[in-house]
Design a protein around this motif. Sequence first.
Motif, mmCIF file in Angstrom:
data_model
loop_
_atom_site.group_PDB
_atom_site.id
_atom_site.type_symbol
_atom_site.label_atom_id
_atom_site.label_comp_id
_atom_site.label_asym_id
_atom_site.label_seq_id
_atom_site.Cartn_x
_atom_site.Cartn_y
_atom_site.Cartn_z
ATOM 1 N N ARG A 195 -4.932 -3.062 -1.948
ATOM 2 C CA ARG A 195 -3.907 -2.690 -2.917
ATOM 3 C C ARG A 195 -3.758 -3.824 -3.928
ATOM 4 N N ASN A 196 -3.686 -3.474 -5.212
ATOM 5 C CA ASN A 196 -3.300 -4.441 -6.241
ATOM 6 C C ASN A 196 -2.238 -3.806 -7.125
ATOM 7 N N LEU A 542 -12.828 0.925 9.741
ATOM 8 C CA LEU A 542 -11.963 1.071 8.578
ATOM 9 C C LEU A 542 -11.399 -0.294 8.205
ATOM 10 N N GLY A 543 -11.702 -0.743 6.989
ATOM 11 C CA GLY A 543 -11.273 -2.060 6.549
ATOM 12 C C GLY A 543 -12.086 -3.150 7.227
ATOM 13 N N ARG A 544 -11.793 -4.400 6.797
ATOM 14 C CA ARG A 544 -12.474 -5.548 7.417
ATOM 15 C C ARG A 544 -11.587 -6.763 7.217
ATOM 16 N N ALA A 545 -10.744 -7.017 8.209
ATOM 17 C CA ALA A 545 -9.733 -8.057 8.081
ATOM 18 C C ALA A 545 -10.351 -9.423 7.867
ATOM 19 N N TYR A 549 -9.816 -7.768 3.820
ATOM 20 C CA TYR A 549 -9.443 -6.386 3.517
ATOM 21 C C TYR A 549 -8.935 -5.703 4.775
ATOM 22 N N PRO A 550 -7.760 -6.110 5.256
ATOM 23 C CA PRO A 550 -7.188 -5.478 6.447
ATOM 24 C C PRO A 550 -6.638 -4.092 6.124
ATOM 25 N N VAL A 551 -6.413 -3.309 7.144
ATOM 26 C CA VAL A 551 -5.769 -2.012 6.971
ATOM 27 C C VAL A 551 -4.307 -2.241 6.598
ATOM 28 N N LEU A 552 -3.877 -1.627 5.494
ATOM 29 C CA LEU A 552 -2.514 -1.819 4.987
ATOM 30 C C LEU A 552 -1.589 -0.652 5.307
ATOM 31 N N GLY A 553 -2.140 0.439 5.755
ATOM 32 C CA GLY A 553 -1.302 1.594 6.059
ATOM 33 C C GLY A 553 -2.134 2.856 6.120
ATOM 34 N N GLU A 554 -1.459 3.961 6.374
ATOM 35 C CA GLU A 554 -2.122 5.252 6.493
ATOM 36 C C GLU A 554 -2.331 5.877 5.113
ATOM 37 N N ALA A 555 -3.416 6.641 4.993
ATOM 38 C CA ALA A 555 -3.591 7.476 3.802
ATOM 39 C C ALA A 555 -2.488 8.545 3.815
#
Length: 563
Positions: A195-196, A542-545, A549-555
């Motif tokens: 997210r930006n 999904l993602g790659r912390a 790029y960690p998972v920030l939330g659900e679609a």
Amino acid sequence: MLHVGMARVTAGISPAALGLAFADWWMHLAMAPAKQAELSQLAWSHATRLALNTARSAGGLAAPPCIRPQHRDKRFDDPAWRRQPFNTIAQGFLLTQQWWQEATTGVRGVSRHHEAVASFVARQLLDVLSPSNYLASNPLLLRETAEQGGANLYQGWLNALEDGERRMTGRGPAGSEAFRPGRTLAVTPGKVVYRNDLMELIQYSPTTGKVYREPLLIVPAWIMKYYILDLSPGNSLIRYLVGQGHTVFVISWKNPGSEERDLGMDDYRRLGIMAALAAVNAILPDRQVHAVGYCLGGTLLSIAAAAMSRDGDDRLKSVTLLAAQADFTEAGELMLFIDESQLTYLEDIMWAQGYLDTSQMAGAFQLLRSNDLIWSRMVHDYYFGKRSDQSDLMAWNADATRMPYRMHSEYLRRLFLNNDLAQGRYAVEGRPVALTDITVPIFAVGTAKDHVAPWRSVYKIVLLTDTDVTFLLTSGGHNAGIVTPPGHPRRIYQVVRLGFEDAYLDPDRWREAAPVHKGSWWPQWQAWLADQSGALVAPPPLGRAEAGYPVLGEAPGRYVHQA
């Protein structure tokens, strides 16, 4: 500030632009005695034909119609319009419409743009006066009112009050409550992985045991929410692609406000496509990407792909453009709103609030199809007192987004007005880009009834690039033609690969030569993507912390819910 105040009355249309168009038309018509004589003769011919037709009908004789409506005009199809006096009323209106079409076109000396504006405005004014819009002159309305004892008009009044309240409170149209992103729409499972300040990036969960090695990055238009491509489960292009074994990422744009007024086209390229591409490359390293752009997103993707090729960036495996233009010289009736006077007026309106409002955009698109989107709806909802059943596509269409002042001004001036991209003047990072630099294969989709991106304009990508282009033309319009899941009963499409070494084929000859296929175009495109892809591999996480790029939330994420 003067223009801002005037715009509240003129619906955002420049009076100067209209005045110039009609002055050009009127002055040249005044100096064209041959055209005047032709119009006088046509008026007399129309009056005579209408009088004879009316007399024959009154005498009980068979009277073939003086004129038939245009192909897409369904206002007078009902047999009730064949009875007097409604037959004469309808025929008189259609003859008047034809006369004004002749009067506003073919006047020597009038510029093409001014002729198109004059003809369009005359048609809009006549549509207001159509007998189908009024109770006293519409036999269907009179019959319905008699049968219901006026209850339909009472219900229509309630509908009008409800719609007015919804507009004032910012609520969606009646029935749209049943369609909500994350509940009934945009429900394909996935995660927000980046997210930006301008967008969120969603990565969708795999549903197959193996996936194609190269992922897809979808760049939707920022004029509307991204979930046009992820509607109901049975209507979702994203769900279909995931089910075919593709790893899909999609950009969900932020709905900008006045604080984003200075975001420009290059910000959307950098913070949108390039930032998303960097995230995809970090999550799935050492893999090329199939990039997909829809409408404005496709235009921006063309710019980004050309700049990447110019700079030796080979991260793209292919480019797909859905109803996206790169040359804007034949951009359809939207060009009626594009000239120096109108853009200056529009820029002043946007300057006051920092963005182009959703209602202003919707009004412009509705005018292009006023019979279908304005008058027929008003008759149906307010005279017949009925409500049309909402669909997922209709609910999405009402969920518009704003456009930042600077970005929209740059888009209209640099692309629509000056056509900088097609003519090699569009600069990225201080240097112009050329679409001829793109070397990856392109799959371009046009829709036959598109009034936003006419398919012949989309087809020009064949002229502007020096790579293999597979062009597909599908039935339907700008949105419904793209959202065509397998099993659609009425869709057809044509597709031909045009190699860069092949001789040019103009769009009309292409349409004549291309075989017609029944059904959805989605499987055809998916097969092309599969041919461009490598081996099947295990589904990625999904993602790659560890890469940031960690998972920030659900679609479907946060931005899609912004009003």
